[in-house]
Design a protein around this motif. Structure first.
Motif, PDB file in Angstrom:
ATOM      1  N   LEU A 226     -13.642  31.645  26.606  1.00 43.91           N
ATOM      2  CA  LEU A 226     -15.022  31.386  26.210  1.00 43.91           C
ATOM      3  C   LEU A 226     -15.648  32.613  25.564  1.00 43.91           C
ATOM      4  CD1 LEU A 226     -17.245  29.230  26.335  1.00 43.91           C
ATOM      5  CD2 LEU A 226     -17.995  30.259  28.489  1.00 43.91           C
ATOM      6  N   GLY A 227     -16.161  32.426  24.334  1.00 43.00           N
ATOM      7  CA  GLY A 227     -16.830  33.521  23.642  1.00 43.00           C
ATOM      8  C   GLY A 227     -15.914  34.613  23.143  1.00 43.00           C
ATOM      9  N   GLN A 228     -14.631  34.362  23.174  1.00 45.92           N
ATOM     10  CA  GLN A 228     -13.667  35.375  22.748  1.00 45.92           C
ATOM     11  C   GLN A 228     -12.923  34.922  21.506  1.00 45.92           C
ATOM     12  OE1 GLN A 228     -13.190  38.407  24.571  1.00 45.92           O
ATOM     13  NE2 GLN A 228     -15.076  37.658  25.479  1.00 45.92           N
TER      14      GLN A 228
ATOM     15  N   GLN B  84      -9.246  50.147  23.563  1.00 47.58           N
ATOM     16  CA  GLN B  84     -10.022  49.726  22.396  1.00 47.58           C
ATOM     17  C   GLN B  84      -9.256  48.635  21.639  1.00 47.58           C
ATOM     18  OE1 GLN B  84     -10.699  52.795  19.537  1.00 47.58           O
ATOM     19  NE2 GLN B  84     -12.124  51.596  18.310  1.00 47.58           N
ATOM     20  N   LYS B  85      -9.982  47.593  21.217  1.00 50.29           N
ATOM     21  CA  LYS B  85      -9.342  46.506  20.492  1.00 50.29           C
ATOM     22  C   LYS B  85      -8.962  46.951  19.091  1.00 50.29           C
ATOM     23  CE  LYS B  85     -11.828  42.806  22.875  1.00 50.29           C
ATOM     24  NZ  LYS B  85     -12.729  41.651  22.712  1.00 50.29           N
ATOM     25  N   GLU B  86      -7.897  46.334  18.568  1.00 48.28           N
ATOM     26  CA  GLU B  86      -7.493  46.634  17.193  1.00 48.28           C
ATOM     27  C   GLU B  86      -8.512  46.150  16.180  1.00 48.28           C
ATOM     28  OE1 GLU B  86      -2.878  46.858  16.208  1.00 48.28           O
ATOM     29  OE2 GLU B  86      -3.433  44.915  17.042  1.00 48.28           O
ATOM     30  N   VAL B  87      -9.166  45.040  16.490  1.00 46.53           N
ATOM     31  CA  VAL B  87     -10.150  44.454  15.582  1.00 46.53           C
ATOM     32  C   VAL B  87     -11.465  44.279  16.333  1.00 46.53           C
ATOM     33  CG1 VAL B  87     -10.747  42.472  14.148  1.00 46.53           C
ATOM     34  CG2 VAL B  87      -8.365  43.235  14.293  1.00 46.53           C
ATOM     35  N   GLU B  88     -12.520  44.841  15.793  1.00 45.64           N
ATOM     36  CA  GLU B  88     -13.849  44.710  16.385  1.00 45.64           C
ATOM     37  C   GLU B  88     -14.736  43.924  15.423  1.00 45.64           C
ATOM     38  OE1 GLU B  88     -13.422  47.319  19.936  1.00 45.64           O
ATOM     39  OE2 GLU B  88     -14.831  45.763  19.320  1.00 45.64           O
ATOM     40  N   GLN B  89     -15.439  42.949  15.962  1.00 47.87           N
ATOM     41  CA  GLN B  89     -16.295  42.129  15.122  1.00 47.87           C
ATOM     42  C   GLN B  89     -17.709  42.155  15.679  1.00 47.87           C
ATOM     43  OE1 GLN B  89     -14.737  38.179  14.446  1.00 47.87           O
ATOM     44  NE2 GLN B  89     -16.453  37.592  13.144  1.00 47.87           N
ATOM     45  N   ASP B  90     -18.694  42.265  14.779  1.00 46.40           N
ATOM     46  CA  ASP B  90     -20.093  42.207  15.207  1.00 46.40           C
ATOM     47  C   ASP B  90     -20.283  40.931  16.020  1.00 46.40           C
ATOM     48  OD1 ASP B  90     -21.644  43.517  12.139  1.00 46.40           O
ATOM     49  OD2 ASP B  90     -20.525  44.472  13.771  1.00 46.40           O
ATOM     50  N   PRO B  91     -20.788  41.050  17.253  1.00 44.86           N
ATOM     51  CA  PRO B  91     -20.771  39.899  18.158  1.00 44.86           C
ATOM     52  C   PRO B  91     -21.807  38.817  17.857  1.00 44.86           C
ATOM     53  CG  PRO B  91     -21.791  41.767  19.221  1.00 44.86           C
ATOM     54  CD  PRO B  91     -21.281  42.271  17.910  1.00 44.86           C
TER      55      PRO B  91
ATOM     56  N   THR C  27     -18.879  29.403  14.162  1.00 46.80           N
ATOM     57  CA  THR C  27     -18.401  30.734  14.540  1.00 46.80           C
ATOM     58  C   THR C  27     -17.419  31.200  13.483  1.00 46.80           C
ATOM     59  OG1 THR C  27     -18.707  30.350  16.906  1.00 46.80           O
ATOM     60  CG2 THR C  27     -17.142  32.065  16.266  1.00 46.80           C
ATOM     61  N   TYR C  28     -17.589  32.421  13.024  1.00 46.86           N
ATOM     62  CA  TYR C  28     -16.736  32.994  11.986  1.00 46.86           C
ATOM     63  C   TYR C  28     -15.850  34.069  12.613  1.00 46.86           C
ATOM     64  CZ  TYR C  28     -19.470  30.404   8.660  1.00 46.86           C
ATOM     65  OH  TYR C  28     -20.061  29.374   7.974  1.00 46.86           O
ATOM     66  N   LEU C  29     -14.558  33.927  12.390  1.00 44.44           N
ATOM     67  CA  LEU C  29     -13.578  34.842  12.960  1.00 44.44           C
ATOM     68  C   LEU C  29     -12.896  35.602  11.843  1.00 44.44           C
ATOM     69  CD1 LEU C  29     -12.084  32.069  15.183  1.00 44.44           C
ATOM     70  CD2 LEU C  29     -13.036  34.129  16.175  1.00 44.44           C
ATOM     71  N   CYS C  30     -12.834  36.919  11.960  1.00 42.66           N
ATOM     72  CA  CYS C  30     -12.004  37.668  11.041  1.00 42.66           C
ATOM     73  C   CYS C  30     -10.610  37.770  11.662  1.00 42.66           C
ATOM     74  CB  CYS C  30     -12.577  39.052  10.746  1.00 42.66           C
ATOM     75  SG  CYS C  30     -12.676  40.156  12.173  1.00 42.66           S
ATOM     76  N   ALA C  31      -9.612  37.889  10.819  1.00 40.71           N
ATOM     77  CA  ALA C  31      -8.241  38.019  11.288  1.00 40.71           C
ATOM     78  C   ALA C  31      -7.474  38.895  10.308  1.00 40.71           C
ATOM     79  CB  ALA C  31      -7.576  36.651  11.414  1.00 40.71           C
TER      80      ALA C  31
ATOM     81  N   LYS D 264       1.936  37.179  12.250  1.00 36.78           N
ATOM     82  CA  LYS D 264       1.093  37.071  13.428  1.00 36.78           C
ATOM     83  C   LYS D 264      -0.239  37.763  13.141  1.00 36.78           C
ATOM     84  CE  LYS D 264       1.749  39.942  16.782  1.00 36.78           C
ATOM     85  NZ  LYS D 264       2.458  40.667  17.858  1.00 36.78           N
ATOM     86  N   SER D 265      -1.308  37.053  13.352  1.00 37.26           N
ATOM     87  CA  SER D 265      -2.629  37.573  13.031  1.00 37.26           C
ATOM     88  C   SER D 265      -3.326  38.093  14.275  1.00 37.26           C
ATOM     89  CB  SER D 265      -3.482  36.481  12.389  1.00 37.26           C
ATOM     90  OG  SER D 265      -2.892  36.027  11.192  1.00 37.26           O
ATOM     91  N   THR D 266      -4.074  39.154  14.103  1.00 38.15           N
ATOM     92  CA  THR D 266      -4.929  39.683  15.166  1.00 38.15           C
ATOM     93  C   THR D 266      -6.359  39.312  14.833  1.00 38.15           C
ATOM     94  OG1 THR D 266      -3.411  41.524  15.522  1.00 38.15           O
ATOM     95  CG2 THR D 266      -5.626  41.730  16.430  1.00 38.15           C
ATOM     96  N   PHE D 267      -7.021  38.659  15.761  1.00 36.83           N
ATOM     97  CA  PHE D 267      -8.342  38.109  15.511  1.00 36.83           C
ATOM     98  C   PHE D 267      -9.444  38.944  16.140  1.00 36.83           C
ATOM     99  CE2 PHE D 267      -7.766  33.778  13.767  1.00 36.83           C
ATOM    100  CZ  PHE D 267      -6.387  33.667  13.854  1.00 36.83           C
ATOM    101  N   GLY D 268     -10.611  38.914  15.486  1.00 41.62           N
ATOM    102  CA  GLY D 268     -11.821  39.413  16.114  1.00 41.62           C
ATOM    103  C   GLY D 268     -12.349  38.359  17.083  1.00 41.62           C
TER     104      GLY D 268
END
Lengths: 116, 113
Positions: A39-41, B1-8, B86-90, B100-104
């Motif tokens: 959720l939310g991730q 720390q995550k590899e990908v950080e996205q504005d929440p 919801t918009y996800l960067c990858a 293999k994609s890493t997602f925000g």
């Protein structure tokens, strides 16, 4: 044509039970991916298949998780002895081939798993 | 720390506004950058992808990649209520990493009529 389908769409189970989640990829797609979305991730990579083999199992959270793919098509993700922290949406995606210039993944609608 | 950080987020804008969605990353091996849109209770769908640095435009959407800053953006012009999602960067590395994609974690956008 038909997209990626997943079943069941929702699954509620009790802690300690085993569950099986199914994915039917787009016909002809050789690559298949499983992700988990809490959720939310964002999406957490679990495992991918090229044909029937799974070269990369690095994302499976524990040995309670396993997956198989038969006939280069349908895949099943099995979670044994489910725990509450396994509650999430499990997403499957398929693509034409692993390692293509751009691996456009087409996602299914997901299975929402709730462990009570 | 995550590899990908996205504005929440979440982000709420009036219809017609310009929206900017952003991600930063730490893995310099990433070469392919993607934006997915996910409606509630649906799987993500690929909106745009870019390779390496630069801009790419598709209708009201522009994807921008700055590899030197390890920063990517998605701009939505003339936003519509139907853009609410919801918009996800990858991101993924070159051939050989299985695509293999890493997602925000995603940014939830609401466009108000």
């Amino acid at each position: 044509g038909a997209g990626v389908s997943q079943s069941p769409s929702n699954k509620v189970t009790e802690k300690g039970k085993d569950v099986e989640l199914r994915c039917d990829p787009i016909s002809g797609h050789t690559a298949l991916y499983w992700y988990r979305q809490s959720l939310g991730q964002g999406l957490e990579f679990l495992i991918y298949f090229q044909g029937n083999s799974a070269p990369d199992k690095s994302g499976l959270p524990s040995d309670r998780f396993s997956a198989e793919r038969t006939g280069g098509s349908v895949s099943t993700l099995t979670i044994q002895r489910t725990q509450q922290e396994d509650s999430a949406v499990y997403l499957c995606a398929s693509s034409t081939q692993v390692g293509a210039t751009i691996d456009t993944q087409y996602f299914g609608p997901g299975t929402r798993l709730t462990v009570l | 720390q995550k590899e990908v950080e996205q504005d929440p987020g979440p982000l709420s804008v009036p219809e017609g506004a310009i929206v900017s969605l952003n991600c930063t990353y730490s893995n310099s091996a990433f070469q392919y950058f993607m934006w997915y849109r996910q409606y509630s209770r649906k799987g993500p769908e690929l909106l745009m992808y870019t390779y390496s640095s630069g801009n790419k435009e598709d209708g009201r959407f522009t994807a921008q990649v700055d590899k030197s800053s390890k920063y990517i953006s998605l701009f939505i012009r003339d936003s519509q209520p139907s853009d609410s999602a919801t918009y996800l960067c990858a991101m993924s590395a070159l051939y050989g990493n299985a695509g293999k994609s890493t997602f925000g974690d995603g940014t939830t956008l609401t466009v108000k009529p």
